[in-house]
Design a protein around this motif. Structure first.
Motif, short mmCIF file in Angstrom:
data_model
loop_
_atom_site.label_atom_id
_atom_site.label_comp_id
_atom_site.label_asym_id
_atom_site.label_seq_id
_atom_site.Cartn_x
_atom_site.Cartn_y
_atom_site.Cartn_z
N GLN A 84 30.93 -6.31 55.20
CA GLN A 84 30.31 -7.29 54.33
C GLN A 84 29.85 -6.60 53.04
OE1 GLN A 84 30.23 -10.48 54.94
NE2 GLN A 84 30.92 -10.43 57.08
N ASN A 85 30.34 -7.10 51.93
CA ASN A 85 29.91 -6.57 50.64
C ASN A 85 30.14 -7.66 49.59
OD1 ASN A 85 29.59 -5.17 48.16
ND2 ASN A 85 30.12 -3.24 49.15
N GLY A 86 29.06 -8.35 49.25
CA GLY A 86 29.17 -9.44 48.30
C GLY A 86 29.55 -8.98 46.91
N HIS A 87 29.20 -7.72 46.56
CA HIS A 87 29.53 -7.21 45.23
C HIS A 87 31.04 -7.05 45.07
CE1 HIS A 87 25.37 -6.55 44.18
NE2 HIS A 87 25.17 -5.90 45.32
N LEU A 88 31.72 -6.64 46.12
CA LEU A 88 33.17 -6.48 46.05
C LEU A 88 33.86 -7.83 45.91
CD1 LEU A 88 33.96 -3.64 48.62
CD2 LEU A 88 33.60 -3.50 46.15
N GLU A 89 33.31 -8.84 46.59
CA GLU A 89 33.90 -10.17 46.45
C GLU A 89 33.78 -10.67 45.02
OE1 GLU A 89 33.42 -14.69 48.26
OE2 GLU A 89 32.28 -13.02 49.13
N THR A 90 32.65 -10.38 44.39
CA THR A 90 32.48 -10.76 42.98
C THR A 90 33.42 -9.96 42.09
OG1 THR A 90 30.15 -11.26 43.39
CG2 THR A 90 30.82 -10.94 41.10
N LEU A 91 33.64 -8.69 42.46
CA LEU A 91 34.50 -7.83 41.65
C LEU A 91 35.96 -8.27 41.71
CD1 LEU A 91 34.20 -5.37 39.83
CD2 LEU A 91 34.69 -3.91 41.80
N THR A 92 36.35 -8.94 42.77
CA THR A 92 37.74 -9.41 42.86
C THR A 92 38.05 -10.44 41.78
OG1 THR A 92 37.10 -11.11 44.48
CG2 THR A 92 37.89 -8.97 45.34
N LYS A 93 37.02 -11.12 41.25
CA LYS A 93 37.25 -12.08 40.18
C LYS A 93 37.67 -11.39 38.89
CE LYS A 93 33.95 -15.42 42.06
NZ LYS A 93 32.72 -16.22 41.80
N ALA A 94 37.29 -10.13 38.74
CA ALA A 94 37.66 -9.38 37.54
C ALA A 94 39.14 -9.02 37.53
CB ALA A 94 36.82 -8.11 37.43
N LEU A 95 39.84 -9.24 38.64
CA LEU A 95 41.28 -8.96 38.68
C LEU A 95 42.06 -9.91 37.78
CD1 LEU A 95 41.72 -8.31 42.52
CD2 LEU A 95 41.58 -6.63 40.68
N ILE A 96 41.38 -10.94 37.25
CA ILE A 96 42.01 -11.85 36.29
C ILE A 96 42.43 -11.11 35.03
CG2 ILE A 96 39.86 -12.46 35.14
CD1 ILE A 96 42.80 -14.82 35.93
N LEU A 97 41.90 -9.89 34.84
CA LEU A 97 42.29 -9.09 33.68
C LEU A 97 43.76 -8.73 33.71
CD1 LEU A 97 39.24 -6.64 33.36
CD2 LEU A 97 39.77 -8.63 31.95
N HIS A 98 44.37 -8.72 34.87
CA HIS A 98 45.80 -8.39 34.96
C HIS A 98 46.68 -9.41 34.24
CE1 HIS A 98 45.82 -4.85 37.62
NE2 HIS A 98 44.69 -5.36 38.10
N PRO A 99 46.57 -10.70 34.54
CA PRO A 99 47.39 -11.66 33.77
C PRO A 99 47.00 -11.72 32.30
CG PRO A 99 45.89 -12.80 35.26
CD PRO A 99 45.85 -11.36 35.64
N ILE A 100 45.73 -11.45 31.98
CA ILE A 100 45.33 -11.45 30.57
C ILE A 100 46.03 -10.30 29.83
CG2 ILE A 100 43.40 -11.08 28.99
CD1 ILE A 100 41.60 -12.49 30.98
N ALA A 101 46.04 -9.12 30.43
CA ALA A 101 46.73 -7.98 29.82
C ALA A 101 48.23 -8.25 29.70
CB ALA A 101 46.48 -6.72 30.64
N THR A 102 48.79 -8.94 30.69
CA THR A 102 50.22 -9.29 30.64
C THR A 102 50.51 -10.20 29.45
OG1 THR A 102 50.32 -9.15 33.06
CG2 THR A 102 52.12 -10.27 31.93
N GLY A 103 49.67 -11.21 29.26
CA GLY A 103 49.87 -12.13 28.14
C GLY A 103 49.73 -11.45 26.79
N LEU A 104 48.76 -10.55 26.65
CA LEU A 104 48.57 -9.83 25.40
C LEU A 104 49.75 -8.91 25.10
CD1 LEU A 104 44.77 -8.93 25.64
CD2 LEU A 104 45.84 -10.58 24.08
N ALA A 105 50.24 -8.23 26.13
CA ALA A 105 51.39 -7.34 25.94
C ALA A 105 52.63 -8.12 25.52
CB ALA A 105 51.66 -6.55 27.22
N PHE A 106 52.83 -9.28 26.13
CA PHE A 106 53.98 -10.10 25.78
C PHE A 106 53.84 -10.66 24.36
CE2 PHE A 106 56.30 -14.23 25.92
CZ PHE A 106 57.57 -13.71 26.08
N LEU A 107 52.64 -11.05 23.98
CA LEU A 107 52.42 -11.54 22.61
C LEU A 107 52.68 -10.44 21.59
CD1 LEU A 107 51.39 -13.71 20.66
CD2 LEU A 107 49.07 -12.88 21.09
N SER A 108 52.23 -9.23 21.89
CA SER A 108 52.50 -8.11 20.99
C SER A 108 53.99 -7.83 20.88
CB SER A 108 51.77 -6.87 21.50
OG SER A 108 52.03 -5.75 20.68
#
Length: 238
Positions: A84-108
């Protein structure tokens, strides 16, 4: 469109986009692509950006719905240990940075492919932003999945190891770092080539007149010297 370095920069940006895209469509979209693999006997679980898949090698195979953030503790069904670790569950939401980085790289990539001169500079700025986002995602990956890997290996009989997706993100981050400078360099080289073409056009159009030879099609007055015989050379001297 300029030839030369711009093709290299565009290729690097495209490569980074593909690498980030593959890591983004990890489990539960594609169950065999993951950031962390957990194996227990014949059972296997894979963790990705939007969820995880458990019991991949058994008849009870199943994946969570794709969602932003997921419960790490629920993976305990394969490890037999409730973490049990609630902080890690919250940290999994930060994985949204992966598709954001993908979109920025494609735009560039699109900007660099269709731009000329200052467009390359703008593309390099977008690539730099994509690099920063990808680097942040990579740090989160190693922190999040590194903690889970450590806890599982130290407290259960299961074995956890980093999956393909985390190494793809690392490779994409490195490629984005170099592509930022390559695309920026393309801006400088293309400017210099344009300036050289303009100077070359001045010579071709006759804009520069110093130290030029005869121009084709233009006639010049000619003077002829009449050869004198030796008995006439001293004539009209006095």
């Amino acid at each position: 469109m300029a030839l030369g370095p711009i093709h290299c920069g565009s290729f690097l940006l495209l490569a980074a986009t593909v690498l980030l895209l593959v890591s983004t469509i990890s489990a539960p979209v594609i169950d065999n692509i993951s950031f962390l693999n957990i194996t227990q006997n014949r059972a296997k679980a894979t963790l990705g950006v939007f969820g995880y898949c458990s019991n991949i090698n058994s008849n009870n195979h199943g994946c969570t719905p794709s969602q932003l953030g997921y419960d790490i503790a629920s993976v305990s069904t394969i490890t037999g240990w409730d973490y049990q670790n609630g902080h890690l569950e919250t940290l999994t939401k930060a994985l949204i940075l992966h598709p954001i980085a993908t979109g920025l790289a494609f735009l560039s990539f699109l900007i660099a492919l269709c731009s000329d001169r200052l467009g390359f500079l703008f593309a390099s700025l977008i690539a730099l932003l994509a690099f920063i986002v990808s680097l942040a995602a990579l740090v989160i990956d190693f922190v999040l999945f590194g903690i889970i890997k450590h806890e599982i290996n130290d407290n259960t009989s299961a074995q956890a190891s980093f999956g393909t997706a985390i190494w793809l993100t690392l490779a994409a981050t490195i490629v984005l770092f170099f592509s930022t400078f390559v695309v920026c360099f393309s801006c400088c080289t293309n400017r210099r080539r344009s300036r050289d073409r303009e100077l070359g056009g001045g010579y071709a159009s006759g804009g520069y007149v110093g130290n030029q030879g005869p121009v084709m099609g233009q006639t010049y007055p000619t003077t002829t010297t009449r050869k004198q015989h030796f008995w006439n050379r001293n004539k009209n001297v006095y």
